[in-house]
Design an enzyme around this catalytic site. Structure first.
Site, PDB file in Angstrom:
ATOM      1  CD  GLU A   1      -3.036  -0.989   2.212  1.00 32.54           C
ATOM      2  OE1 GLU A   1      -4.172  -1.399   1.979  1.00 32.54           O
ATOM      3  OE2 GLU A   1      -2.675  -0.583   3.330  1.00 32.54           O
TER       4      GLU A   1
ATOM      5  CB  CYS B   1       2.937   7.591   2.774  1.00 36.90           C
ATOM      6  SG  CYS B   1       3.504   6.526   4.097  1.00 36.90           S
TER       7      CYS B   1
ATOM      8  CB  CYS C   1       6.799  -4.462   9.092  1.00 35.63           C
ATOM      9  SG  CYS C   1       8.189  -3.730   9.995  1.00 35.63           S
TER      10      CYS C   1
ATOM     11  CB  CYS D   1       5.417  -1.267  16.105  1.00 32.92           C
ATOM     12  SG  CYS D   1       7.136  -0.984  15.674  1.00 32.92           S
TER      13      CYS D   1
ATOM     14  CB  CYS E   1       2.293  -0.731  13.426  1.00 30.33           C
ATOM     15  SG  CYS E   1       2.497  -0.857  11.644  1.00 30.33           S
TER      16      CYS E   1
ATOM     17  CB  SER F   1       8.931   5.456  14.860  1.00 33.98           C
ATOM     18  OG  SER F   1       7.753   5.086  15.493  1.00 33.98           O
ATOM     19  CG  LEU F   2      11.690   8.188  21.093  1.00 33.00           C
ATOM     20  CD1 LEU F   2      12.991   7.460  20.800  1.00 33.00           C
ATOM     21  CD2 LEU F   2      12.015   9.587  21.638  1.00 33.00           C
ATOM     22  CG  ASN F   3       6.233   5.601  19.051  1.00 32.02           C
ATOM     23  OD1 ASN F   3       5.598   6.581  18.664  1.00 32.02           O
ATOM     24  ND2 ASN F   3       6.811   4.773  18.218  1.00 32.02           N
TER      25      ASN F   3
ATOM     26  CB  CYS G   1       0.591   7.268  11.167  1.00 36.69           C
ATOM     27  SG  CYS G   1       1.541   8.509  10.369  1.00 36.69           S
TER      28      CYS G   1
END
Ligand code: SF4
Length: 359
Positions: free
Chosen positions: A101, A115, A122, A126, A129, A233-235, A352
């Site tokens: 996508e 994007c 993946c 995460c 996600c 990407s920290l979060n 996202c």
């Protein structure tokens, strides 16, 4: 564009300029031939070798005899969001085919950001996600990532008048779709090169961003090999919390990641973007914001706060607007530029963390 499923098929668009130079030298052709091929491949967007009209018939035949050709991604489905983002479901021409996508995201200032996915799935798992739910997938090749850009052109053209204005084109590219770009480093680097090369797509380096979950050994390398923007990407601001959200943190813990960010060879007037997905009751407390300030102190960063975008099968929730605003204000008061990023394409699962390539 044509599709060729022959087994020994080699897509000419998988070759960088260096690869093309090597190829033409191997074929005893002059080096300028590589530049000619390069232009047809990454600027003119031809669909077959035979469309390369300034290349001799003999050389075209020799390329085909070596198994080279061109092929493209098929646009299987598009979904237009209320905010004019368009999510594209694309299929590769490979055997087996894989689905990926990409998302077109318009902004008020007439930017149109694409994007791009760098892997078909993946492996990083995460928690927030949707791509992670589908598990690992293979790396995408240069021709497939370029194919996302060409598919976007096709989709924009089909939506001019209805969704996008006349003359609309991709102005920015973010490698934030499915997959971890730094785990597909070599192909991603080739892709970045054609994106910013004026003889190819010619985007400004400032308009291209690579987002990583924190593959620390590759971050510094990216900074040395390319001048595009870096997003991380920290979060979370502590290892325990970050590992619970992003298992990759176990392998590359915060201390190591922050050291890499401090050492990152930032160009003048640039900042590293920190992405922070705000999840209700998980990482949205003011205490967490204070820890974040300490963690990032002395590094040139701006923080994008992204309220969590729910998807089917997750228990995670988006915080209230007040909590989001308080979190942002705490960071701002502490001297870090923080903005709440309105997620686009929520209604079509294009925001996202919502990409999954499930039709
Ligand atoms: S957020 Fe990015 S790195 Fe994490 S699982 Fe999703 S695609 Fe992979």
């Amino acid at each position: 564009m044509t599709t060729d499923k022959k087994e020994n098929f080699k897509d000419l668009r998988d070759l960088s300029l260096d690869d093309l130079l090597e190829l033409v030298s191997d074929m005893r052709e002059k080096p300028y031939r590589a530049r000619q091929l390069y232009k047809w491949l990454f600027s003119v967007a031809v669909g077959s070798i035979d469309e390369m009209t300034d290349i001799s018939k003999k050389f075209r035949a020799a390329l085909k005899a070596r198994g080279f050709g061109l092929r493209s991604l098929t646009v299987k489905e598009t979904k237009v969001s209320k905010d004019d983002s368009i999510k594209m479901l694309l299929e590769t021409p490979t055997v087996p085919a894989v689905l990926i996508e990409s998302v077109l995201i318009p902004s008020d200032d007439s930017r149109l950001t694409l994007c791009v996915s760098t892997q078909a799935g993946c492996s990083l798992g995460c928690e927030f996600c949707m791509t992670a739910m589908g598990g690992a997938g293979r790396n995408l090749t240069l021709s497939e990532m370029v194919g996302e850009l060409y598919a976007a052109r096709e989709v924009i053209a089909a939506n001019v008048g209805e969704v996008y204005p006349e003359g609309a084109r991709v102005t920015n590219v973010v490698l934030m779709g499915m997959g971890e770009p730094l785990l597909n480093y070599d192909e991603v680097l080739k892709f970045l090169d054609v994106l910013v090369d004026t003889a190819a797509f010619g985007l400004s380096q400032r308009k291209v961003t690579v987002s990583t979950a924190g593959i620390t050994p590759m971050i510094r390398r990216l900074g040395q090999d390319s001048d595009v923007n870096l997003a991380v990407s920290l979060n979370a601001a502590t290892d325990a919390l970050r590992t619970s959200l992003m298992p990759i943190n176990k392998k590359y813990p915060l201390k190591e990641l922050i050291e890499e960010l401090r050492a990152y060879p930032l160009k003048k007037q640039r900042m590293i973007t920190i992405e922070y997905i705000l999840i209700e009751g998980v990482n949205d407390s003011l205490d967490e914001a204070a820890k974040l300030l300490t963690l990032l102190s002395g590094i040139d960063v701006k923080i994008n706060l992204i309220p969590f975008n729910p998807f089917k099968g997750t228990k995670l929730k988006r915080p209230s607007e007040d909590v989001i605003a308080d979190f942002r204000d705490t960071l701002t008061a502490g001297g870090i530029r923080a903005v709440v990023r309105a997620s686009k394409g929520l209604d079509v699962y294009a925001a996202c963390g919502q990409l999954s390539a499930r039709s």
